[in-house]
Design an enzyme around this catalytic site. Sequence first.
Site, PDB file in Angstrom:
ATOM      1  N   ASN A   9       0.868  -1.184   0.000  1.00  0.00           N
ATOM      2  CA  ASN A   9       0.000   0.000   0.000  1.00  0.00           C
ATOM      3  C   ASN A   9       0.902   1.229   0.000  1.00  0.00           C
ATOM      4  O   ASN A   9       1.521   1.544   1.008  1.00  0.00           O
ATOM      5  CB  ASN A   9      -0.868  -0.066   1.272  1.00  0.00           C
ATOM      6  CG  ASN A   9      -1.690   1.181   1.492  1.00  0.00           C
ATOM      7  OD1 ASN A   9      -1.750   2.069   0.638  1.00  0.00           O
ATOM      8  ND2 ASN A   9      -2.337   1.253   2.656  1.00  0.00           N
ATOM      9  N   TRP A  10       0.968   1.897  -1.156  1.00  0.00           N
ATOM     10  CA  TRP A  10       1.908   3.018  -1.295  1.00  0.00           C
ATOM     11  C   TRP A  10       1.380   4.297  -0.646  1.00  0.00           C
ATOM     12  O   TRP A  10       2.099   5.303  -0.582  1.00  0.00           O
ATOM     13  CB  TRP A  10       2.226   3.260  -2.775  1.00  0.00           C
ATOM     14  CG  TRP A  10       2.943   2.121  -3.440  1.00  0.00           C
ATOM     15  CD1 TRP A  10       3.334   0.942  -2.857  1.00  0.00           C
ATOM     16  CD2 TRP A  10       3.354   2.032  -4.818  1.00  0.00           C
ATOM     17  NE1 TRP A  10       3.956   0.136  -3.785  1.00  0.00           N
ATOM     18  CE2 TRP A  10       3.980   0.777  -4.993  1.00  0.00           C
ATOM     19  CE3 TRP A  10       3.244   2.881  -5.925  1.00  0.00           C
ATOM     20  CZ2 TRP A  10       4.501   0.358  -6.219  1.00  0.00           C
ATOM     21  CZ3 TRP A  10       3.767   2.462  -7.143  1.00  0.00           C
ATOM     22  CH2 TRP A  10       4.390   1.216  -7.289  1.00  0.00           C
ATOM     23  N   LYS A  11       0.140   4.257  -0.205  1.00  0.00           N
ATOM     24  CA  LYS A  11      -0.466   5.421   0.486  1.00  0.00           C
ATOM     25  C   LYS A  11      -0.250   6.711  -0.322  1.00  0.00           C
ATOM     26  O   LYS A  11      -0.236   6.671  -1.546  1.00  0.00           O
ATOM     27  CB  LYS A  11       0.077   5.527   1.916  1.00  0.00           C
ATOM     28  CG  LYS A  11      -0.137   4.218   2.693  1.00  0.00           C
ATOM     29  CD  LYS A  11       0.066   4.367   4.175  1.00  0.00           C
ATOM     30  CE  LYS A  11      -0.173   3.024   4.865  1.00  0.00           C
ATOM     31  NZ  LYS A  11      -0.010   3.076   6.298  1.00  0.00           N
ATOM     32  N   HIS A  94      -9.440   1.028   5.422  1.00  0.00           N
ATOM     33  CA  HIS A  94      -8.143   1.184   6.077  1.00  0.00           C
ATOM     34  C   HIS A  94      -8.312   2.093   7.299  1.00  0.00           C
ATOM     35  O   HIS A  94      -9.103   3.036   7.271  1.00  0.00           O
ATOM     36  CB  HIS A  94      -7.121   1.787   5.110  1.00  0.00           C
ATOM     37  CG  HIS A  94      -5.724   1.738   5.637  1.00  0.00           C
ATOM     38  ND1 HIS A  94      -5.263   2.637   6.568  1.00  0.00           N
ATOM     39  CD2 HIS A  94      -4.702   0.881   5.400  1.00  0.00           C
ATOM     40  CE1 HIS A  94      -4.012   2.328   6.875  1.00  0.00           C
ATOM     41  NE2 HIS A  94      -3.647   1.263   6.184  1.00  0.00           N
ATOM     42  N   GLU A  96      -6.639   4.410   8.423  1.00  0.00           N
ATOM     43  CA  GLU A  96      -6.414   5.846   8.159  1.00  0.00           C
ATOM     44  C   GLU A  96      -7.670   6.476   7.574  1.00  0.00           C
ATOM     45  O   GLU A  96      -7.962   7.647   7.818  1.00  0.00           O
ATOM     46  CB  GLU A  96      -5.190   6.009   7.238  1.00  0.00           C
ATOM     47  CG  GLU A  96      -3.900   5.745   7.998  1.00  0.00           C
ATOM     48  CD  GLU A  96      -2.750   5.232   7.150  1.00  0.00           C
ATOM     49  OE1 GLU A  96      -2.810   5.330   5.909  1.00  0.00           O
ATOM     50  OE2 GLU A  96      -1.782   4.723   7.738  1.00  0.00           O
ATOM     51  N   GLU A 166      -5.252  -5.190  10.772  1.00  0.00           N
ATOM     52  CA  GLU A 166      -4.213  -4.178  10.992  1.00  0.00           C
ATOM     53  C   GLU A 166      -4.459  -3.467  12.316  1.00  0.00           C
ATOM     54  O   GLU A 166      -5.255  -2.527  12.386  1.00  0.00           O
ATOM     55  CB  GLU A 166      -4.238  -3.151   9.857  1.00  0.00           C
ATOM     56  CG  GLU A 166      -3.961  -3.753   8.495  1.00  0.00           C
ATOM     57  CD  GLU A 166      -3.390  -2.714   7.539  1.00  0.00           C
ATOM     58  OE1 GLU A 166      -2.313  -2.960   7.006  1.00  0.00           O
ATOM     59  OE2 GLU A 166      -4.005  -1.657   7.360  1.00  0.00           O
ATOM     60  N   GLY A 172       2.706   1.907  10.854  1.00  0.00           N
ATOM     61  CA  GLY A 172       3.658   2.997  10.684  1.00  0.00           C
ATOM     62  C   GLY A 172       4.399   3.358  11.961  1.00  0.00           C
ATOM     63  O   GLY A 172       5.053   4.392  12.038  1.00  0.00           O
ATOM     64  N   SER A 212       3.643  -2.573  10.270  1.00  0.00           N
ATOM     65  CA  SER A 212       5.099  -2.663  10.408  1.00  0.00           C
ATOM     66  C   SER A 212       5.662  -4.023   9.984  1.00  0.00           C
ATOM     67  O   SER A 212       6.582  -4.538  10.627  1.00  0.00           O
ATOM     68  CB  SER A 212       5.517  -2.300  11.836  1.00  0.00           C
ATOM     69  OG  SER A 212       5.096  -0.978  12.153  1.00  0.00           O
ATOM     70  N   GLY A 234       4.859   1.176   4.822  1.00  0.00           N
ATOM     71  CA  GLY A 234       6.171   1.803   4.701  1.00  0.00           C
ATOM     72  C   GLY A 234       7.190   0.975   3.932  1.00  0.00           C
ATOM     73  O   GLY A 234       7.909   1.501   3.068  1.00  0.00           O
TER      74      GLY A 234
HETATM   75  P1  PGA Z   1       2.955  -0.037   7.761  1.00  0.00           P
HETATM   76  O1  PGA Z   1       1.477   0.205   7.160  1.00  0.00           O
HETATM   77  O2  PGA Z   1       3.488  -1.283   7.108  1.00  0.00           O
HETATM   78  O3  PGA Z   1       3.732   1.197   7.377  1.00  0.00           O
HETATM   79  O4  PGA Z   1       2.812  -0.188   9.218  1.00  0.00           O
HETATM   80  C1  PGA Z   1       0.600  -0.863   6.952  1.00  0.00           C
HETATM   81  C2  PGA Z   1      -0.685  -0.365   6.376  1.00  0.00           C
HETATM   82  O5  PGA Z   1      -1.160   0.693   6.791  1.00  0.00           O
HETATM   83  O6  PGA Z   1      -1.281  -1.000   5.491  1.00  0.00           O
END
Ligand code: PGA
Length: 249
Positions: A9-11, A94, A96, A166, A172, A212, A234
């Site tokens: 996931n490149w966000k 997600h 976020e 998650e 993150g 992570s 990330g």
């Molecule tokens: P992260 O993000 O690997 O940077 O913790 C995971 C995600 O939000 O899908």
Amino acid sequence: MRSYYIAGNWKMHKTISESIALATVLKGKLAACGEKVLVAPAFTALAVVAEVLKGSKIHLGAQNMGCEEQGAHTGEVSVLMLKDIGVTAVILGHSERRHSYLESDDLINRKVLLALKHGIEPILCVGETLEERDAGKLEVVIGTQLREGLKGVDGAALRNVTIAYEPVWAIGTGKTATPEDADAVHAYIRTVLSGLYGEAASKAICIQYGGSVKADNVAALMAKPNIDGALVGGASLKVDAFAPIALFR
Ligand code: PGA
């Protein structure tokens, strides 16, 4: 042999040229990868990454989508537009989006149903905050997100759904759930799904872990019986970080 589903996931990272560069190198490095691999670039880069990935086994995903097919929804991107580009999966719910953009279970459910209607596979994200975990609400939170998010999804359609667990506190932050902790929640997710869809469906569904995930913890996570893949944030932004995750075995 089990197969794993590794998604990046490149966000809100990478310009068009940066996305092309990353996808081009990944295509080469992962040419012989035995896992199912997906990358989810930003909307602006989807079309060019689709071109780069032609002829490769890497799947193309979107990070979100609108809850209606089309219409007066300023700023939203429609499932029809994603399909047109060649997107085959979409990350929905997600944390976020849930927390920073206040997406409700009901809204996420509408997106899940719409994606399935158009043959796009949803990756439905669920996860608890640290406060919820500490307050003993983990099962209620995860159970509600699953039940509400999958409302109206029948057993046949469920085969096209992936769940991503998650824990919000692990995204993150560099704090990964221990493989044991993650596996326990994945097992709980299967229990909930077994109640909704029966045991066979609950065993068959792919449940990714996200939070992570890195080259040095992926193998221990994937060794757990209930963890079927990873949703990587990330560490998906650099070839040298993502390729070893996808090639972990
Ligand atoms: P992260 O993000 O690997 O940077 O913790 C995971 C995600 O939000 O899908």
